[in-house]
Design an enzyme around this catalytic site. Structure first.
Site, PDB file in Angstrom:
ATOM      1  CD1 TRP A 171      -2.252  -2.179   1.498  1.00  0.00           C
ATOM      2  CD2 TRP A 171      -3.172  -0.788   0.016  1.00  0.00           C
ATOM      3  NE1 TRP A 171      -3.362  -2.795   0.986  1.00  0.00           N
ATOM      4  CE2 TRP A 171      -3.959  -1.958   0.079  1.00  0.00           C
ATOM      5  CE3 TRP A 171      -3.574   0.224  -0.853  1.00  0.00           C
ATOM      6  CZ2 TRP A 171      -5.102  -2.150  -0.694  1.00  0.00           C
ATOM      7  CZ3 TRP A 171      -4.716   0.030  -1.614  1.00  0.00           C
ATOM      8  CH2 TRP A 171      -5.463  -1.134  -1.528  1.00  0.00           C
ATOM      9  CB  VAL A 173      -2.597   8.201  -3.152  1.00  0.00           C
ATOM     10  CG1 VAL A 173      -3.334   7.897  -1.859  1.00  0.00           C
ATOM     11  CG2 VAL A 173      -3.571   8.687  -4.205  1.00  0.00           C
ATOM     12  CG  HIS A 192     -10.684   2.611  -2.230  1.00  0.00           C
ATOM     13  ND1 HIS A 192      -9.582   3.103  -1.575  1.00  0.00           N
ATOM     14  CD2 HIS A 192     -10.202   1.961  -3.316  1.00  0.00           C
ATOM     15  CE1 HIS A 192      -8.490   2.764  -2.231  1.00  0.00           C
ATOM     16  NE2 HIS A 192      -8.833   2.072  -3.290  1.00  0.00           N
TER      17      HIS A 192
END
Lengths: 426, 426
Positions: free
Chosen positions: A315, A322, A356
């Site tokens: 991640w 991001v 999301h």
């Protein structure tokens, strides 16, 4: 020494063998590990990447050719347009995107006022909070209310608004930091302290570099809006020139990759592969194309997530813009406020889960929380993988979670969408 | 300096930001390339290898499970035995392999005679030539004549004889070099020259190292016969100890990999994939297993052929034992005799083509020259790829030639074999 040399030459002449053979006439083995053994520490598998591409192309070659012969290489423009438009006289997504300029200019003008001091710090903050909140509520309300909005148009415009939200948040944060430094500097100057470090950075700001209030221009703002980054900074590193060949290669990929993807019939190719191709198309081809056009120097849009041995590493490395934003404007400020590390990390996942969900639920007009739960499931998964697996096993686990997890989440939405809109799954 | 430090501490206190943020409050970008751009020079794709394994396992998981439930995890022993035996009272392949000891001992005894000088250099050479020629003719004649020999048994025994042929050729070559050095040394000693380099290597040959005539023992010979190399040398590098975990992992792979391969129904999985799995099984698992058992130190059984950008690089790196042998006992001696480089390279391919054909035609009792032509086709292919393609394109071309070339050659034989033995291709 000369005797040794003469001896060697003599031997060389007699045996007519080359030097290495003479030095070790009977030995050609050395103590070493195989490359594929983990003990060798070897990791250059660039060729395997090419193998994957060749296998992908060859195994789909028949399919590609059939599709190209049937439909031609061009993507059907009417079909593409129909993704965005229901009614050709109403372009809601395009209008929504054009309106976003209002928010951009609002942020710029607020910053200008703050720089000259005509409004207080607190008023500015309130203005910014209002502006940023509107940027999330206004487009989602529009998407939900306007009936002629297609799901693809909705995702696209909401995606652009989300990107702008993150950019403008970074913009106001960075400008505030600059003001704080200017104030601290001014305070010290009244106390007749010299400030060599700041003075130096101003000094080197010769022909192109700008310093704080000088950056509040339309040109600078719109460069940041189009630049492939979410983190604002006063002087972006710039590449020396536009490499035409590089630009053309990326443009060719930008056109070629979706064509190839279209040629694969959906659901025959695993969803995971489509994500991989999308990753390459967006994070390598498109972002590099835009960066090359704008001479934006920092091309680190992704790191080596394919080698990630923990979920956290994945991640933190697959989407660098991001990740950089989260670190700079969310995670680090939280740590500075004394929040503990694990809590801050969970908060980042929570925010990511919110966005999301926001980007999927609103355009589809379905509130199912699959995306939110999928993102939040990463926290216990990260704990499990980090605790019990490492090395190649950890890497395999990360790949498994990508290969299985993603399509499951996507299928959930597809299933529910079909049930709502067509009454049944068949 | 102290003023700067005080200023920094003061600023740090006011802004409550960490050090890097203070140093560059408004910059978080640096000039850099994307990892996938060739300009970045990045090449660590270990994760992609894991991805391939995960995809292979997952995409065949259903098939694996079905097969395991149906047939169990054990390979059917009767079926395996039937590959080697037609008639359970006649074991031609096993007998042939046991007879090979005659040739091994013949080579050893000839070398012993040569070392003490009871036969001349020329007589020894004739003995060796006779011995080596018999090693090629005797097994092939046996395979062709004995009717109870199965194709698999034939390939296995001919393969073992070919390996022994290469080993014994290396054995006599290396021992001859040792004699030549001994003679040169003796000549110099009579002229009262000192020989520090050779004396030193003899000196360091303390407790385990042996020097020339001392190596002509049964133990040394059989160690070489079983060692995973084709090149003889007097003192092989030895690994310090047998790592039990490493041994067990390789043993597990040696058993697991063919089980997985069996679980894939043939012709559903591309032939190329079977070759890749065979490569891993033979060159990584099996060779490392044997090497670990024998504490053989040199584990370089393959190099990074997956990155090869030319056909020549592929052939020089996928099978290091054979490549090393060709270089040491065929290519370099030819160069020393003044043969030009291209001619020598073609001769190596010619010899390789001969052995490929020999190992396929004789056991199948079909002389079709497909393998020979396949190997010889590598010469113009190597020229073409080297001339017109490089970098990733060259690598892709090498992969294509492997993915397409190999199955075509194999299918040729399979087709012809079926036509001969079953009358028709269906």
């Amino acid at each position: 020494m000369t005797i040794v040399f003469v001896t060697k030459c003599f031997l060389y002449y007699i045996l007519k063998i080359n030097k290495t053979d003479f030095m070790l006439p009977c030995s050609c083995h050395v103590l070493q590990e195989s490359l594929l053994s983990s003990a060798s520490g070897y990791s250059n598998y660039r060729g395997i990447l090419n193998w994957c591409v060749v296998m992908l192309v060859l195994s789909n070659a028949r399919l590609f050719l059939e599709n190209i012969i049937k439909y031609g290489i061009l993507v059907d423009p009417i079909q593409v347009v129909s993704l965005f438009l229901k009614d050709p006289y109403s372009w809601p997504a395009a209008c929504l995107i054009i309106v976003s300029n209002v928010f951009i200019l609002a942020a710029l003008y607020t910053e200008r006022r703050l720089a000259v001091g005509t409004i207080t710090q607190m008023t500015g903050l309130i203005f910014h909070i209002f502006n940023l909140t509107s940027m999330l509520i206004f487009p989602s309300a529009t998407v939900l209310i306007v009936t002629s909005m297609t799901p693809v148009g909705g995702v696209l415009s909401l995606g652009i608004y989300t990107v702008l939200f993150l950019k403008l948040y970074s913009y106001q944060d960075t400008n505030r930091w600059c003001r704080e430094i200017r104030q601290a500097k001014a305070k010290r100057l009244t106390r007749s302290y010299s400030c060599p470090s700041v003075a130096q950075s101003n000094g080197s700001a010769g022909h192109t570099h700008v310093s704080y209030p000088g950056n509040l221009t339309h040109r600078d703002m719109y460069y940041f809006v189009f630049a492939p980054t979410l983190c604002y900074q006063l002087n972006f590193p710039r590449s020396p020139r536009i490499r035409i060949r590089f630009l053309m290669r990326r443009l060719f990929e930008m056109w070629m990759v979706p064509t190839i993807q279209n040629s694969m019939k959906p659901f025959q190719v695993p969803n995971h592969l489509i994500w991989l191709i999308f990753f390459y198309w967006f994070f390598h081809s498109s972002m590099n194309f835009v960066a090359e056009l704008l001479q934006f120097g920092d091309r680190e849009f992704y790191k080596d997530w394919w080698n990630s041995e923990t979920v956290t590493y994945f991640w933190a490395n697959w989407n660098i813009p991001v990740h950089k934003w989260c670190l700079r404007h969310f995670y680090k400020p939280m740590l500075r406020k004394g929040v503990n590390k694990f809590l801050a990390q969970t908060a980042v996942f929570l925010m990511s889960a919110f966005f999301h969900e926001y980007l999927v639920s609103v355009p589809l007009k379905m509130f199912r929380l699959w995306a939110f739960m999928g993102m939040m499931a990463q926290v216990p998964l990260a704990w499990f993988v980090g605790r019990f697996l490492n090395g190649n096993y950890g890497n395999a686990a990360v790949w498994m979670s990508l290969i299985i997890g993603q399509p499951v989440a996507v299928l959930m939405y597809v299933h529910d969408y079909y049930v709502i809109h067509y009454g049944s799954t068949t």
